[in-house]
Design a protein around this motif. Structure first.
Motif, PDB file in Angstrom:
ATOM      1  N   LEU A  20      16.645 -27.709  -4.722  1.00 25.07           N
ATOM      2  CA  LEU A  20      17.615 -27.117  -5.640  1.00 25.07           C
ATOM      3  C   LEU A  20      17.963 -25.666  -5.337  1.00 25.07           C
ATOM      4  CD1 LEU A  20      16.568 -28.858  -8.941  1.00 25.07           C
ATOM      5  CD2 LEU A  20      18.478 -29.390  -7.430  1.00 25.07           C
ATOM      6  N   LEU A  21      17.102 -24.954  -4.650  1.00 19.34           N
ATOM      7  CA  LEU A  21      17.446 -23.588  -4.261  1.00 19.34           C
ATOM      8  C   LEU A  21      18.650 -23.612  -3.319  1.00 19.34           C
ATOM      9  CD1 LEU A  21      16.976 -20.564  -4.326  1.00 19.34           C
ATOM     10  CD2 LEU A  21      15.304 -20.858  -2.487  1.00 19.34           C
ATOM     11  N   GLU A  22      18.664 -24.535  -2.367  1.00 23.06           N
ATOM     12  CA  GLU A  22      19.806 -24.642  -1.447  1.00 23.06           C
ATOM     13  C   GLU A  22      21.087 -25.047  -2.186  1.00 23.06           C
ATOM     14  OE1 GLU A  22      20.091 -23.616   1.703  1.00 23.06           O
ATOM     15  OE2 GLU A  22      18.057 -22.871   1.388  1.00 23.06           O
ATOM     16  N   VAL A  23      20.952 -25.911  -3.179  1.00 21.49           N
ATOM     17  CA  VAL A  23      22.116 -26.308  -3.980  1.00 21.49           C
ATOM     18  C   VAL A  23      22.697 -25.089  -4.690  1.00 21.49           C
ATOM     19  CG1 VAL A  23      22.848 -27.632  -6.015  1.00 21.49           C
ATOM     20  CG2 VAL A  23      21.383 -28.704  -4.288  1.00 21.49           C
ATOM     21  N   GLN A  24      21.817 -24.277  -5.268  1.00 17.47           N
ATOM     22  CA  GLN A  24      22.276 -23.078  -5.973  1.00 17.47           C
ATOM     23  C   GLN A  24      22.900 -22.073  -5.006  1.00 17.47           C
ATOM     24  OE1 GLN A  24      19.634 -21.606  -9.207  1.00 17.47           O
ATOM     25  NE2 GLN A  24      18.353 -23.336  -8.580  1.00 17.47           N
ATOM     26  N   LYS A  25      22.318 -21.916  -3.827  1.00 11.63           N
ATOM     27  CA  LYS A  25      22.895 -21.012  -2.829  1.00 11.63           C
ATOM     28  C   LYS A  25      24.294 -21.475  -2.442  1.00 11.63           C
ATOM     29  CE  LYS A  25      18.692 -19.359  -0.557  1.00 11.63           C
ATOM     30  NZ  LYS A  25      17.914 -19.404   0.705  1.00 11.63           N
ATOM     31  N   ASP A  26      24.454 -22.783  -2.222  1.00 10.81           N
ATOM     32  CA  ASP A  26      25.758 -23.339  -1.877  1.00 10.81           C
ATOM     33  C   ASP A  26      26.762 -23.063  -2.991  1.00 10.81           C
ATOM     34  OD1 ASP A  26      27.750 -24.933  -0.522  1.00 10.81           O
ATOM     35  OD2 ASP A  26      27.239 -26.579  -1.875  1.00 10.81           O
ATOM     36  N   PHE A  27      26.351 -23.292  -4.215  1.00  7.83           N
ATOM     37  CA  PHE A  27      27.209 -23.058  -5.378  1.00  7.83           C
ATOM     38  C   PHE A  27      27.665 -21.596  -5.435  1.00  7.83           C
ATOM     39  CE2 PHE A  27      27.330 -21.554  -9.815  1.00  7.83           C
ATOM     40  CZ  PHE A  27      28.405 -22.281 -10.293  1.00  7.83           C
ATOM     41  N   PHE A  28      26.738 -20.663  -5.337  1.00 12.29           N
ATOM     42  CA  PHE A  28      27.094 -19.248  -5.449  1.00 12.29           C
ATOM     43  C   PHE A  28      27.880 -18.752  -4.236  1.00 12.29           C
ATOM     44  CE2 PHE A  28      23.760 -19.398  -8.733  1.00 12.29           C
ATOM     45  CZ  PHE A  28      24.539 -18.948  -9.781  1.00 12.29           C
ATOM     46  N   ASN A  29      27.630 -19.328  -3.070  1.00 15.12           N
ATOM     47  CA  ASN A  29      28.458 -18.998  -1.902  1.00 15.12           C
ATOM     48  C   ASN A  29      29.898 -19.440  -2.115  1.00 15.12           C
ATOM     49  OD1 ASN A  29      26.554 -17.679  -0.330  1.00 15.12           O
ATOM     50  ND2 ASN A  29      25.859 -19.583   0.638  1.00 15.12           N
ATOM     51  N   ARG A  30      30.086 -20.611  -2.702  1.00 13.66           N
ATOM     52  CA  ARG A  30      31.440 -21.095  -2.989  1.00 13.66           C
ATOM     53  C   ARG A  30      32.145 -20.143  -3.960  1.00 13.66           C
ATOM     54  NH1 ARG A  30      32.171 -26.597  -1.512  1.00 13.66           N
ATOM     55  NH2 ARG A  30      30.200 -27.543  -0.900  1.00 13.66           N
ATOM     56  N   ILE A  31      31.441 -19.711  -4.980  1.00 12.54           N
ATOM     57  CA  ILE A  31      32.035 -18.765  -5.944  1.00 12.54           C
ATOM     58  C   ILE A  31      32.365 -17.455  -5.263  1.00 12.54           C
ATOM     59  CG2 ILE A  31      31.525 -17.317  -7.958  1.00 12.54           C
ATOM     60  CD1 ILE A  31      30.038 -19.686  -9.136  1.00 12.54           C
ATOM     61  N   TYR A  32      31.452 -16.930  -4.483  1.00  8.41           N
ATOM     62  CA  TYR A  32      31.677 -15.670  -3.791  1.00  8.41           C
ATOM     63  C   TYR A  32      32.896 -15.764  -2.881  1.00  8.41           C
ATOM     64  CZ  TYR A  32      30.938 -11.661  -0.751  1.00  8.41           C
ATOM     65  OH  TYR A  32      31.117 -10.508  -0.045  1.00  8.41           O
ATOM     66  N   ASN A  33      32.944 -16.807  -2.076  1.00  2.87           N
ATOM     67  CA  ASN A  33      34.063 -16.961  -1.134  1.00  2.87           C
ATOM     68  C   ASN A  33      35.395 -17.184  -1.841  1.00  2.87           C
ATOM     69  OD1 ASN A  33      32.479 -16.629   1.178  1.00  2.87           O
ATOM     70  ND2 ASN A  33      31.909 -18.787   1.203  1.00  2.87           N
ATOM     71  N   TYR A  34      35.373 -17.819  -2.976  1.00  2.00           N
ATOM     72  CA  TYR A  34      36.607 -18.111  -3.697  1.00  2.00           C
ATOM     73  C   TYR A  34      37.124 -16.887  -4.477  1.00  2.00           C
ATOM     74  CZ  TYR A  34      39.936 -20.465  -6.763  1.00  2.00           C
ATOM     75  OH  TYR A  34      41.054 -20.850  -7.442  1.00  2.00           O
TER      76      TYR A  34
END
Length: 170
Positions: free
Chosen positions: A153-167
């Motif tokens: 789940l840490l990787e899932v959260q990192k992916d989620f926050f990376n998507r927000i950051y990039n968007y």
């Protein structure tokens, strides 16, 4: 069908009331099933939380149907959690109510589902417009498997926050 105590977190007060009523209609005891949402005054909510915690500590099967109000500031520990779909931050907060104290011999069980009523996903009523819709979409993209172990789940959260950051930043 669970043999253990269960916390169910829904996105709307109406959904929490309907599920609570359906459990009562199925014959569950008023001692076993409890409802918690912001239609109750804070004093009554605190009493309900106290009763539920006492039942859990005694090992009595308890089902609590709640809205998101249970996600923060409530120290409660269920072995099983059912959560209507929401942004990942709410899902993580909800997960903090499952095996919170690490007392279970096995890991807690969290089931994420997408509640539909009248053909509409209920999460989209709350998170379906503007930036909330984008955040909900990022959550769907980040949670792309049907089953996760806690250590993933840490990787899932990192992916989620990376998507927000990039968007939102670029």
């Amino acid at each position: 069908n669970e043999n253990n105590s269960v916390l169910v977190i829904l996105n709307t007060i109406d959904d929490s009331k309907l599920l609570f009523k359906s459990f009562l209609d199925e014959g569950l005891s008023k001692d076993e099933i409890h409802l918690l949402n912001t239609h109750f005054i804070p004093e009554d909510r605190n009493k309900k939380i106290k009763i539920v915690k006492e039942r859990l500590e005694k090992g009595l099967k308890t089902i609590l149907v709640s809205t998101q109000l249970i996600e923060a500031g409530v120290d409660i520990d269920f072995p099983i959690l059912y959560r209507d779909f929401a942004p990942i931050s709410s899902i993580v907060q909800s997960a903090g109510r499952c095996n919170r104290n690490g007392k279970l011999l096995s890991l807690g069980k969290i089931i994420l589902f997408s509640l539909k009523r009248n053909g509409k996903k209920r999460a989209e009523l709350i998170y379906g417009t503007g930036k909330d819709k984008d955040i909900l979409d990022f959550t769907k993209q980040a949670l792309n498997k049907t089953h996760y172990e806690e250590n993933e789940l840490l990787e899932v959260q990192k992916d989620f926050f990376n998507r927000i950051y990039n968007y939102f930043v670029f």
